[in-house]
Design a protein around this motif. Structure first.
Motif, mmCIF file in Angstrom:
data_model
loop_
_atom_site.group_PDB
_atom_site.id
_atom_site.type_symbol
_atom_site.label_atom_id
_atom_site.label_comp_id
_atom_site.label_asym_id
_atom_site.label_seq_id
_atom_site.Cartn_x
_atom_site.Cartn_y
_atom_site.Cartn_z
ATOM 1 N N GLY A 1 4.124 -14.140 11.580
ATOM 2 C CA GLY A 1 3.314 -14.269 12.791
ATOM 3 C C GLY A 1 3.440 -13.128 13.777
ATOM 4 N N ARG A 2 3.662 -11.891 13.302
ATOM 5 C CA ARG A 2 3.698 -10.729 14.183
ATOM 6 C C ARG A 2 2.574 -9.769 13.814
ATOM 7 N NH1 ARG A 2 9.649 -8.505 13.551
ATOM 8 N NH2 ARG A 2 9.156 -8.988 11.366
ATOM 9 N N ARG A 3 2.158 -8.977 14.800
ATOM 10 C CA ARG A 3 1.097 -7.996 14.575
ATOM 11 C C ARG A 3 1.709 -6.598 14.522
ATOM 12 N NH1 ARG A 3 -4.025 -8.203 18.340
ATOM 13 N NH2 ARG A 3 -4.532 -9.839 16.830
ATOM 14 N N ILE A 4 1.334 -5.843 13.486
ATOM 15 C CA ILE A 4 1.788 -4.467 13.308
ATOM 16 C C ILE A 4 0.573 -3.557 13.404
ATOM 17 C CG2 ILE A 4 3.040 -2.865 11.844
ATOM 18 C CD1 ILE A 4 4.718 -5.210 12.725
ATOM 19 N N VAL A 5 0.652 -2.545 14.286
ATOM 20 C CA VAL A 5 -0.419 -1.568 14.457
ATOM 21 C C VAL A 5 0.032 -0.273 13.785
ATOM 22 C CG1 VAL A 5 -1.876 -0.327 16.099
ATOM 23 C CG2 VAL A 5 -1.116 -2.654 16.621
ATOM 24 N N ILE A 6 -0.694 0.146 12.754
ATOM 25 C CA ILE A 6 -0.322 1.327 11.969
ATOM 26 C C ILE A 6 -1.393 2.388 12.138
ATOM 27 C CG2 ILE A 6 0.278 2.193 9.683
ATOM 28 C CD1 ILE A 6 0.907 -0.685 8.883
ATOM 29 N N PRO A 7 -1.055 3.609 12.564
ATOM 30 C CA PRO A 7 -2.056 4.683 12.671
ATOM 31 C C PRO A 7 -2.720 4.948 11.321
ATOM 32 C CG PRO A 7 -0.019 5.294 13.798
ATOM 33 C CD PRO A 7 0.278 4.035 13.042
ATOM 34 N N ASN A 8 -4.016 5.185 11.359
ATOM 35 C CA ASN A 8 -4.766 5.367 10.117
ATOM 36 C C ASN A 8 -4.340 6.616 9.345
ATOM 37 O OD1 ASN A 8 -6.362 3.056 10.278
ATOM 38 N ND2 ASN A 8 -7.820 4.048 11.631
ATOM 39 N N SER A 9 -3.891 7.650 10.067
ATOM 40 C CA SER A 9 -3.479 8.868 9.373
ATOM 41 C C SER A 9 -2.291 8.610 8.455
ATOM 42 C CB SER A 9 -3.134 9.963 10.398
ATOM 43 O OG SER A 9 -2.080 9.546 11.248
ATOM 44 N N GLU A 10 -1.380 7.711 8.851
ATOM 45 C CA GLU A 10 -0.241 7.381 8.000
ATOM 46 C C GLU A 10 -0.683 6.567 6.791
ATOM 47 O OE1 GLU A 10 3.189 5.783 9.831
ATOM 48 O OE2 GLU A 10 3.129 7.107 11.568
ATOM 49 N N LEU A 11 -1.594 5.644 7.005
ATOM 50 C CA LEU A 11 -2.089 4.846 5.887
ATOM 51 C C LEU A 11 -2.838 5.704 4.875
ATOM 52 C CD1 LEU A 11 -3.427 1.660 7.715
ATOM 53 C CD2 LEU A 11 -1.465 1.784 6.200
ATOM 54 N N PHE A 12 -3.553 6.713 5.373
ATOM 55 C CA PHE A 12 -4.378 7.527 4.483
ATOM 56 C C PHE A 12 -3.548 8.515 3.677
ATOM 57 C CE2 PHE A 12 -7.450 10.941 3.535
ATOM 58 C CZ PHE A 12 -8.429 10.180 2.911
ATOM 59 N N THR A 13 -2.394 8.919 4.207
ATOM 60 C CA THR A 13 -1.593 9.962 3.544
ATOM 61 C C THR A 13 -0.353 9.417 2.844
ATOM 62 O OG1 THR A 13 -0.438 10.379 5.647
ATOM 63 C CG2 THR A 13 -2.355 11.756 5.139
ATOM 64 N N ASN A 14 -0.116 8.104 2.874
ATOM 65 C CA ASN A 14 1.053 7.513 2.235
ATOM 66 C C ASN A 14 0.628 6.453 1.221
ATOM 67 O OD1 ASN A 14 3.689 8.506 3.742
ATOM 68 N ND2 ASN A 14 2.158 8.182 5.321
ATOM 69 N N SER A 15 1.594 6.055 0.405
ATOM 70 C CA SER A 15 1.318 5.053 -0.626
ATOM 71 C C SER A 15 1.286 3.657 -0.022
ATOM 72 C CB SER A 15 2.381 5.116 -1.725
ATOM 73 O OG SER A 15 2.409 6.395 -2.331
ATOM 74 N N ILE A 16 0.356 2.851 -0.528
ATOM 75 C CA ILE A 16 0.186 1.478 -0.064
ATOM 76 C C ILE A 16 0.118 0.567 -1.286
ATOM 77 C CG2 ILE A 16 -1.230 -0.127 1.288
ATOM 78 C CD1 ILE A 16 -2.410 2.309 2.696
ATOM 79 N N ILE A 17 0.781 -0.566 -1.221
ATOM 80 C CA ILE A 17 0.689 -1.580 -2.268
ATOM 81 C C ILE A 17 -0.281 -2.656 -1.800
ATOM 82 C CG2 ILE A 17 1.943 -3.305 -3.624
ATOM 83 C CD1 ILE A 17 4.445 -1.632 -3.291
ATOM 84 N N VAL A 18 -1.349 -2.869 -2.546
ATOM 85 C CA VAL A 18 -2.341 -3.892 -2.217
ATOM 86 C C VAL A 18 -2.103 -5.071 -3.163
ATOM 87 C CG1 VAL A 18 -4.783 -4.405 -1.922
ATOM 88 C CG2 VAL A 18 -3.948 -2.081 -1.525
ATOM 89 N N ASN A 19 -1.511 -6.136 -2.653
ATOM 90 C CA ASN A 19 -1.151 -7.274 -3.499
ATOM 91 C C ASN A 19 -2.360 -8.085 -3.942
ATOM 92 O OD1 ASN A 19 1.633 -6.777 -3.478
ATOM 93 N ND2 ASN A 19 1.928 -7.906 -1.573
ATOM 94 N N THR A 20 -3.447 -8.021 -3.190
ATOM 95 C CA THR A 20 -4.622 -8.839 -3.498
ATOM 96 C C THR A 20 -5.777 -7.992 -4.010
ATOM 97 O OG1 THR A 20 -5.224 -8.688 -1.145
ATOM 98 C CG2 THR A 20 -4.018 -10.636 -1.841
ATOM 99 N N ALA A 21 -5.471 -6.851 -4.602
ATOM 100 C CA ALA A 21 -6.545 -5.980 -5.089
ATOM 101 C C ALA A 21 -7.271 -6.589 -6.282
ATOM 102 C CB ALA A 21 -5.976 -4.609 -5.459
ATOM 103 N N PHE A 22 -6.561 -7.392 -7.090
ATOM 104 C CA PHE A 22 -7.154 -7.997 -8.278
ATOM 105 C C PHE A 22 -7.109 -9.515 -8.167
ATOM 106 C CE2 PHE A 22 -5.315 -3.883 -9.494
ATOM 107 C CZ PHE A 22 -6.472 -3.237 -9.926
ATOM 108 N N SER A 23 -7.822 -10.164 -9.068
ATOM 109 C CA SER A 23 -7.985 -11.619 -8.971
ATOM 110 C C SER A 23 -6.713 -12.373 -9.333
ATOM 111 C CB SER A 23 -9.131 -12.081 -9.874
ATOM 112 O OG SER A 23 -8.864 -11.729 -11.229
ATOM 113 N N HIS A 24 -5.825 -11.799 -10.171
ATOM 114 C CA HIS A 24 -4.584 -12.482 -10.505
ATOM 115 C C HIS A 24 -3.445 -11.466 -10.575
ATOM 116 C CE1 HIS A 24 -6.797 -11.578 -14.258
ATOM 117 N NE2 HIS A 24 -5.623 -11.163 -14.699
#
Length: 331
Positions: free
Chosen positions: A157-180
């Motif tokens: 229940g906390r909010r995290i604000v992440i600058p877009n430049s960091e998201l665009f230049t670093n690795s991200i794990i998307v847990n819900t990218a696929f259906s299973h």
């Protein structure tokens, strides 16, 4: 003195007259800018509503809406300035905008970098709103993708604000990218238990759990011969791969596996240690070829340790010998 007051009064009258003559243009410019401003907000809202029900086009709608709003507001500002200052031409505005853009670019480089990164994220869609992602030490659900930053809501229940430049230049794990999504857990059984029987029981427990997909099928493989256990890795697939559903299914899977193994006599041992002592004695001190670590030796080859009485007698003998040598030296 009166002349100076008269000059000041004339200047004040001139300023008032100029303001009064400019007032209609100023009011008209404010009205025009307000119209463009509210029109820009309406355009943004319309574009977002058109793409609200389409998941794939939602981010594109955000980009187009914000670009349309910014362009409309900028156009309204140009028109309002031309009304207030009739001598101001479009070329002058463009030149002023170019010089100002360079200065603003140097002064607000990070802000512009985040803005461009936000536009690229919204267009390329590496993740979308409502996706659950992991970025460095943060994990949560994407709430908003703004042109400056992305906001995620953590599971506690906390909010995290992440600058877009960091998201665009670093690795991200998307847990819900696929259906299973596949999950796994290591179960340790005793060395005396039958591996095939334990594997079959684990698979039965997984198949009996609601929420586990049958295709792809679950499996159980041996992954390690540990110090006190044989580790079998259970793997199963879950749909949808959202955290609340995942934890619920995992809880039931592990509960079923534990109950199934225990009820069928499969041991789930605790970590154990075996301590072996060297049979080091005075006779074998320093001779590693004659020392063992707790394992039985061949019959008749065990070194015999000396008793305490023998050691005391030897010490007394050495002491008496030293005393005798001292007396001879004194003579």
């Amino acid at each position: 003195m009166n002349a100076e007051i008269s000059i000041i009064w004339d200047k004040m009258q001139k300023m008032v007259n100029d303001f009064l003559s400019l007032l209609p243009n100023l009011i008209l410019a404010l009205i025009v800018f307000a119209i463009f401003f509210f029109t820009a907000r309406t355009i943004k809202r319309v574009v977002r509503n058109l793409t609200r029900n389409h998941r794939q086009a939602r981010n594109l709608g955000l980009v187009l809406g914000r670009l349309a709003q910014g362009t409309t507001v900028l156009l309204g500002l140009f028109i309002a300035l031309s009304i207030v200052i009739p001598s101001l031409k479009a070329g002058d505005l463009i030149q002023l905008l170019g010089i100002s853009g360079v200065a603003i670019g140097f002064a607000f480089r990070d802000i512009l970098q985040n803005f461009l990164a936000g536009i690229l994220i919204l267009l390329t869609e590496p993740f979308q709103i409502d996706d659950q992602i992991i970025f460095k030490d943060f994990e949560g659900t994407v709430e908003q993708i703004q042109t400056r930053a992305t906001m995620i809501r953590t599971y506690d229940g906390r909010r995290i604000v992440i600058p877009n430049s960091e998201l665009f230049t670093n690795s991200i794990i998307v847990n819900t990218a696929f259906s299973h999504r596949r999950f796994e857990y290591d179960i340790g059984i005793g060395y005396g238990d039958d591996i095939n029987t334990a594997r079959q029981l684990i698979l039965e427990a997984i198949h009996e759990t609601d929420g586990v997909l049958q295709d792809p099928a679950p499996d159980a493989i041996v992954v390690a011969l540990a110090c006190s256990t044989v580790n079998i890795r259970a793997r199963w697939w879950v749909q949808p791969p959202r955290r609340a559903d995942v934890l619920k299914v995992q809880d039931q899977v592990l509960t079923n596996i534990k109950n199934k193994l225990m009820s069928n006599g499969i041991d789930l041992p605790f970590p154990t240690q075996q301590i072996l002592f060297h049979d080091q004695t005075e006779a074998t001190d320093g001779d590693r070829t004659r020392q063992r670590e707790g394992w039985p030796s061949k019959k008749g080859q065990d070194p015999q340790p000396r008793s305490i009485s023998d050691a005391v007698s030897k010490l007394a003998q050495i002491k008496n010998q030293r005393n005798g040598n001292a007396e001879q030296d004194n003579r």
